[in-house]
Design a protein around this motif. Sequence first.
Motif, PDB file in Angstrom:
ATOM      1  N   UNK A 123      41.432  44.772  44.314  1.00  0.00           N
ATOM      2  CA  UNK A 123      42.650  44.451  43.564  1.00  0.00           C
ATOM      3  C   UNK A 123      42.278  43.746  42.277  1.00  0.00           C
ATOM      4  N   UNK A 124      43.185  43.755  41.297  1.00  0.00           N
ATOM      5  CA  UNK A 124      42.864  43.187  39.987  1.00  0.00           C
ATOM      6  C   UNK A 124      42.414  41.725  40.097  1.00  0.00           C
ATOM      7  N   UNK A 125      41.396  41.382  39.360  1.00  0.00           N
ATOM      8  CA  UNK A 125      40.884  39.999  39.255  1.00  0.00           C
ATOM      9  C   UNK A 125      40.407  39.449  40.601  1.00  0.00           C
ATOM     10  N   UNK A 126      39.922  40.331  41.478  1.00  0.00           N
ATOM     11  CA  UNK A 126      39.479  39.875  42.784  1.00  0.00           C
ATOM     12  C   UNK A 126      38.339  38.847  42.669  1.00  0.00           C
TER      13      UNK A 126
ATOM     14  N   UNK B  15      39.482  44.756  36.212  1.00  0.00           N
ATOM     15  CA  UNK B  15      38.309  45.396  36.782  1.00  0.00           C
ATOM     16  C   UNK B  15      38.626  46.480  37.792  1.00  0.00           C
ATOM     17  N   UNK B  16      39.901  46.810  37.978  1.00  0.00           N
ATOM     18  CA  UNK B  16      40.278  47.817  38.971  1.00  0.00           C
ATOM     19  C   UNK B  16      41.173  48.862  38.303  1.00  0.00           C
ATOM     20  N   UNK B  17      40.885  50.157  38.518  1.00  0.00           N
ATOM     21  CA  UNK B  17      41.748  51.191  37.956  1.00  0.00           C
ATOM     22  C   UNK B  17      43.173  51.036  38.484  1.00  0.00           C
ATOM     23  N   UNK B  18      44.137  51.053  37.594  1.00  0.00           N
ATOM     24  CA  UNK B  18      45.522  50.772  37.983  1.00  0.00           C
ATOM     25  C   UNK B  18      46.167  52.079  38.455  1.00  0.00           C
TER      26      UNK B  18
END
Lengths: 303, 319
Positions: A123-126, B15-18
């Motif tokens: 998940x984002x900004x993990x 840092x993660x593909x949305x």
Amino acid sequence: MATGETQLDRTLPGSGARVAVGQKIDPGKLAFRVGFLLLLAFFTILFLYPLVWLLSASLKPGSEVFSGGLIGSSLMWSNYPKLISDQPVLQWTWNSVLVTVLASSTVTISSALVAFAFAYFRFPFRGLVFGLVLAGMMLPGAVTMIPNYLIWDYLGWTNTLVPLWAGNLFASPFYIFMLRQFFLGLPRELFDAARVDGANYLRMWWSVALPLTRAALIVVFVFELKVAWTDLVKPLIFLRDLPTFTLPAGLKAIVDNPSIGGEKHFELLAVGGVIVTLPMVIVFFLAQRYFIEGIATTGSTGR
Amino acid sequence: MTAGIQGREVRVIGGVPWTRNTRQDLKWVLLFLSPWIIGFIVLTAGPMLWTLYLSFTNYNPIRPVTNFVGIENYARMLKDPHVLNSLYNTIFYTVLHVPLSMGIALLLALMLNRIGGRSAGFFRTAFYIPNVTPAVAVGTLFLLLLNGNSGVINGVLGFFGIDGPSWLNDPTWVKPGIIIMSLWTVGNTVVIYFAALKNVPLEMYEAARIDGASAWDQFRNITVPMISGALFFTFVINTIASLQLFTEVYTMFFGAQQGQSSGAGDAAEFYVIYLFHEAFEVFRMGYASALAWLLFAVILVITVVQIRVSRRFVYYEGE
């Protein structure tokens, strides 16, 4: 392994071999080993004697606590009922058991929940969030102590046992870190299979991830068991009346005033010490493997 | 930022593909994280800022009026003899306790590793047992053992013809007594070192022996680097814990004591004990909040320095 080293010694003859030509047992080496064992035995006595002394003092007549050998002129089992009738020891024990069980189970479940999120999901900004979790590990308790007191006081829960365990509903950084390591070790295919079977994530966590990390969960549980059982700071802050005390708080109260009828009873200090310590010793022997494993992994993974 | 996935341009967030999957899973992530998120806001970050705010006030829960006093609390700390005294005591203790406990633990772990097999397991258990003793019981126990007139420790010293000091009353000997007590629970560190030693590949020693390396060379060039991760970990953790020493010493010398060992006086006043006194015994919570932030700053600086320094010395497998 350490046992491997002795084998290695045999294949690589040391200096002692020259002395003992033709003998099966090398006297030099034997003497070394015996001396070594004696040294270890000496340290063992150093570590265990204080506890033996405590037990012994708790069974002596009050006037002999500081004198004589380990066994007094008579075995005073009656010291125990004496303390129990003088102080609400049974109530303290119950309070301690309640707090410890609640604290350990809540922190284990909540930390496992959070750890799973970091191990399974992307998940984002993990990384950033996980960094925040780790930062919490080195935060001194003193920095949050006063507001925590004010919060529980505002809610009207001071002088109850709630503040002693309820914070554990919200997971603990150290355990999150530890359990995440274990979840990362599980093969991902297991979860994919569960997904295909239509399990939602919560179910997957509960019936796939948790059973497979049972050992790690027990490590967390027994660690927190020790932390919660031994804590004195929270009881000092939150509890005022004797009947609400836990065993550590009760023991501190006895240390502060060890007199009955104006006479000091040091043997009762020892009785209190034994009562608060013995349950932990028993738990340790029942769960020794988990204690040792847990500490060992802490040391090697704690980077 | 964008990244191509399956031939389509997909935004990357954090840092993660949305993707749709990421979006759908996010509510689950939040559910799983919720205990920590709530705890972090309500019990950690919120209280930290609250403490910071309080440190600029003269808040006292038993007084009706609270005023904003600026940096007065911090200015007062510089002149407060209790702050200087407790800082001195705490640093004195830390500087002695940390290296002593690490040295003794390493020695014991090396011995366990040398003896090996079942007996190593037995001795390890024996060394560890004091660690399951609750800190308040440790304090109580050593209050009895360190008794100047009739305690066991002076009894043993007397056996060797040494006239033992008043560990509990003589300000010179109070801290050494506390350090002796602290070394009784060194077993935790022993277990960590022993586990690390068992992970050192034996082939390394074999190779070194063939090359004619002495035992000391092997220790210095193989053992120490190979367990440097564990050494560093205990160094940081023990330092942080030492700076916050409270329960054992509070049990022995403070609280509502009725004439136990009053002679210790300022010699046993450690930093967190003074902080606790200010916050919960005299309720000067504004001032205590400033003390808490100083402690936080000191620990932060020391830990950052330790981590910086360790980058040079610590060897991690796979790096």
